[in-house]
Design a protein around this motif. Sequence first.
Motif, PDB file in Angstrom:
ATOM      1  N   THR A 127       0.791  -1.235   0.000  1.00 57.49           N
ATOM      2  CA  THR A 127       0.000   0.000   0.000  1.00 57.49           C
ATOM      3  C   THR A 127       0.820   1.282   0.000  1.00 57.49           C
ATOM      4  N   ASP A 128       2.112   1.213   0.357  1.00 56.56           N
ATOM      5  CA  ASP A 128       2.919   2.431   0.404  1.00 56.56           C
ATOM      6  C   ASP A 128       4.280   2.195  -0.241  1.00 56.56           C
ATOM      7  N   TRP A 129       5.085   3.271  -0.298  1.00 58.10           N
ATOM      8  CA  TRP A 129       6.430   3.205  -0.892  1.00 58.10           C
ATOM      9  C   TRP A 129       7.381   3.852   0.107  1.00 58.10           C
ATOM     10  N   THR A 130       8.518   3.193   0.377  1.00 56.25           N
ATOM     11  CA  THR A 130       9.403   3.721   1.410  1.00 56.25           C
ATOM     12  C   THR A 130      10.832   3.901   0.929  1.00 56.25           C
ATOM     13  N   PHE A 131      11.498   4.842   1.598  1.00 57.24           N
ATOM     14  CA  PHE A 131      12.934   5.033   1.405  1.00 57.24           C
ATOM     15  C   PHE A 131      13.563   5.355   2.756  1.00 57.24           C
ATOM     16  N   ASP A 132      14.847   5.062   2.877  1.00 56.14           N
ATOM     17  CA  ASP A 132      15.539   5.230   4.152  1.00 56.14           C
ATOM     18  C   ASP A 132      15.616   6.703   4.535  1.00 56.14           C
ATOM     19  N   ILE A 133      15.441   6.984   5.818  1.00 52.49           N
ATOM     20  CA  ILE A 133      15.440   8.377   6.269  1.00 52.49           C
ATOM     21  C   ILE A 133      16.845   8.953   6.305  1.00 52.49           C
ATOM     22  N   GLY A 134      17.850   8.108   6.542  1.00 57.72           N
ATOM     23  CA  GLY A 134      19.231   8.569   6.494  1.00 57.72           C
ATOM     24  C   GLY A 134      19.477   9.804   7.346  1.00 57.72           C
ATOM     25  N   GLU A 135      20.091  10.811   6.726  1.00 58.29           N
ATOM     26  CA  GLU A 135      20.430  12.054   7.438  1.00 58.29           C
ATOM     27  C   GLU A 135      19.514  13.208   7.029  1.00 58.29           C
ATOM     28  N   LEU A 136      18.330  12.912   6.556  1.00 57.89           N
ATOM     29  CA  LEU A 136      17.416  13.971   6.126  1.00 57.89           C
ATOM     30  C   LEU A 136      17.057  14.886   7.285  1.00 57.89           C
ATOM     31  N   THR A 137      16.998  16.165   7.020  1.00 59.18           N
ATOM     32  CA  THR A 137      16.717  17.169   8.044  1.00 59.18           C
ATOM     33  C   THR A 137      15.223  17.470   8.109  1.00 59.18           C
ATOM     34  N   PRO A 138      14.742  18.039   9.209  1.00 58.48           N
ATOM     35  CA  PRO A 138      13.326  18.413   9.286  1.00 58.48           C
ATOM     36  C   PRO A 138      12.849  19.295   8.134  1.00 58.48           C
ATOM     37  N   PRO A 139      13.607  20.316   7.708  1.00 54.91           N
ATOM     38  CA  PRO A 139      13.145  21.110   6.561  1.00 54.91           C
ATOM     39  C   PRO A 139      13.034  20.277   5.278  1.00 54.91           C
ATOM     40  N   GLN A 140      13.960  19.348   5.056  1.00 57.04           N
ATOM     41  CA  GLN A 140      13.875  18.493   3.882  1.00 57.04           C
ATOM     42  C   GLN A 140      12.649  17.590   3.944  1.00 57.04           C
ATOM     43  N   LEU A 141      12.387  17.055   5.117  1.00 60.65           N
ATOM     44  CA  LEU A 141      11.221  16.196   5.296  1.00 60.65           C
ATOM     45  C   LEU A 141       9.928  16.968   5.061  1.00 60.65           C
ATOM     46  N   GLU A 142       9.892  18.225   5.492  1.00 59.42           N
ATOM     47  CA  GLU A 142       8.699  19.042   5.278  1.00 59.42           C
ATOM     48  C   GLU A 142       8.514  19.348   3.788  1.00 59.42           C
ATOM     49  N   THR A 143       9.609  19.591   3.087  1.00 62.50           N
ATOM     50  CA  THR A 143       9.526  19.800   1.631  1.00 62.50           C
ATOM     51  C   THR A 143       8.963  18.568   0.938  1.00 62.50           C
ATOM     52  N   MET A 144       9.422  17.394   1.350  1.00 65.44           N
ATOM     53  CA  MET A 144       8.915  16.139   0.786  1.00 65.44           C
ATOM     54  C   MET A 144       7.430  15.973   1.072  1.00 65.44           C
ATOM     55  N   ASN A 145       7.028  16.321   2.281  1.00 69.11           N
ATOM     56  CA  ASN A 145       5.616  16.238   2.653  1.00 69.11           C
ATOM     57  C   ASN A 145       4.762  17.104   1.728  1.00 69.11           C
ATOM     58  N   ARG A 146       5.188  18.338   1.507  1.00 70.86           N
ATOM     59  CA  ARG A 146       4.423  19.245   0.644  1.00 70.86           C
ATOM     60  C   ARG A 146       4.362  18.718  -0.786  1.00 70.86           C
ATOM     61  N   CYS A 147       5.466  18.172  -1.250  1.00 66.51           N
ATOM     62  CA  CYS A 147       5.519  17.634  -2.611  1.00 66.51           C
ATOM     63  C   CYS A 147       4.533  16.474  -2.775  1.00 66.51           C
ATOM     64  N   CYS A 148       4.491  15.590  -1.795  1.00 67.82           N
ATOM     65  CA  CYS A 148       3.557  14.458  -1.851  1.00 67.82           C
ATOM     66  C   CYS A 148       2.116  14.935  -1.766  1.00 67.82           C
ATOM     67  N   GLN A 149       1.846  15.872  -0.865  1.00 63.40           N
ATOM     68  CA  GLN A 149       0.492  16.409  -0.706  1.00 63.40           C
ATOM     69  C   GLN A 149       0.019  17.056  -2.009  1.00 63.40           C
ATOM     70  N   ARG A 151       0.632  16.222  -4.899  1.00 59.11           N
ATOM     71  CA  ARG A 151       0.329  15.196  -5.893  1.00 59.11           C
ATOM     72  C   ARG A 151      -0.707  14.200  -5.405  1.00 59.11           C
ATOM     73  N   GLY A 152      -1.384  14.555  -4.321  1.00 59.57           N
ATOM     74  CA  GLY A 152      -2.505  13.764  -3.845  1.00 59.57           C
ATOM     75  C   GLY A 152      -2.141  12.596  -2.962  1.00 59.57           C
ATOM     76  N   TYR A 153      -0.914  12.602  -2.412  1.00 62.31           N
ATOM     77  CA  TYR A 153      -0.471  11.514  -1.548  1.00 62.31           C
ATOM     78  C   TYR A 153      -0.082  12.038  -0.169  1.00 62.31           C
ATOM     79  N   GLY A 154      -0.117  11.145   0.802  1.00 64.50           N
ATOM     80  CA  GLY A 154       0.325  11.477   2.130  1.00 64.50           C
ATOM     81  C   GLY A 154       1.799  11.151   2.296  1.00 64.50           C
ATOM     82  N   PHE A 155       2.369  11.652   3.391  1.00 65.26           N
ATOM     83  CA  PHE A 155       3.785  11.421   3.676  1.00 65.26           C
ATOM     84  C   PHE A 155       3.967  11.381   5.180  1.00 65.26           C
ATOM     85  N   THR A 156       4.754  10.424   5.644  1.00 63.27           N
ATOM     86  CA  THR A 156       5.111  10.384   7.054  1.00 63.27           C
ATOM     87  C   THR A 156       6.473   9.727   7.181  1.00 63.27           C
TER      88      THR A 156
END
Length: 249
Positions: A127-149, A151-156
Amino acid sequence: MIPLTKAILSPVCLIATDMDGTLTKNGKFTSELLIALESLAVKNIPVLIVTGRSAGWVSAIANYLPIVGAIAENGGLFYNNQDATSELITNLDNLESHRWKLKEVFQLLQSKFPEIIESADNSFRITDWTFDIGELTPPQLETMNRCCQDRGYGFTYSTVQCHIKPKQQDKAYGLQQILNKHFSHLTPQQVVTVGDSPNDESLFNQNYFPLSVGVANIVHYSDRLQHQPTYITSFSEAQGFCELAKFFT
């Protein structure tokens, strides 16, 4: 924060818990954790795992641990140990098309963040697609969240992985569906939810589950959570869960 007590937990008839960072220590199950799960089973306190891990991994874990079942992929599907069945929670009209669209979103994120790598267990997901969190920073994660949103998808994300997923799919929604179908005799007040990271946030929403517990390592994310756990254990990771379990045994 008010400390946990036996009296507070006295109504609880089921523990719904995250796995990585909550039942593990440094990414592994401990002997103390296995003893705690066995003790809970003896005391007739069922444990239901609610994890972001893949369908493939969770089907094995659910089979080997003394638990009543496990919800995989942050609410995507359920493995029921009581009758050895599995079921999708998230409604997918066309699995092949769904996986392809998730891959397209991942490739878009990868074009913006070339360092991200598909998770080792992604091949075993439904049901979902994953990638390793590695050294991603909170601002990068928030950018990814907005990008997914957009395009009609959720992100966590959790301590180990980032998840591209259907928007409505989260741990609280998945747990509610399974409780309604398989544990309808229980009220939300009789369930304690346990977690340690942002993908557990919906389990801390008191509108759904009034009694929630974060193991101590949740404090690393407290500034990123809209919903905070009702209680926090003194110890981190598996030791925190074992601390909680001792109130029942």
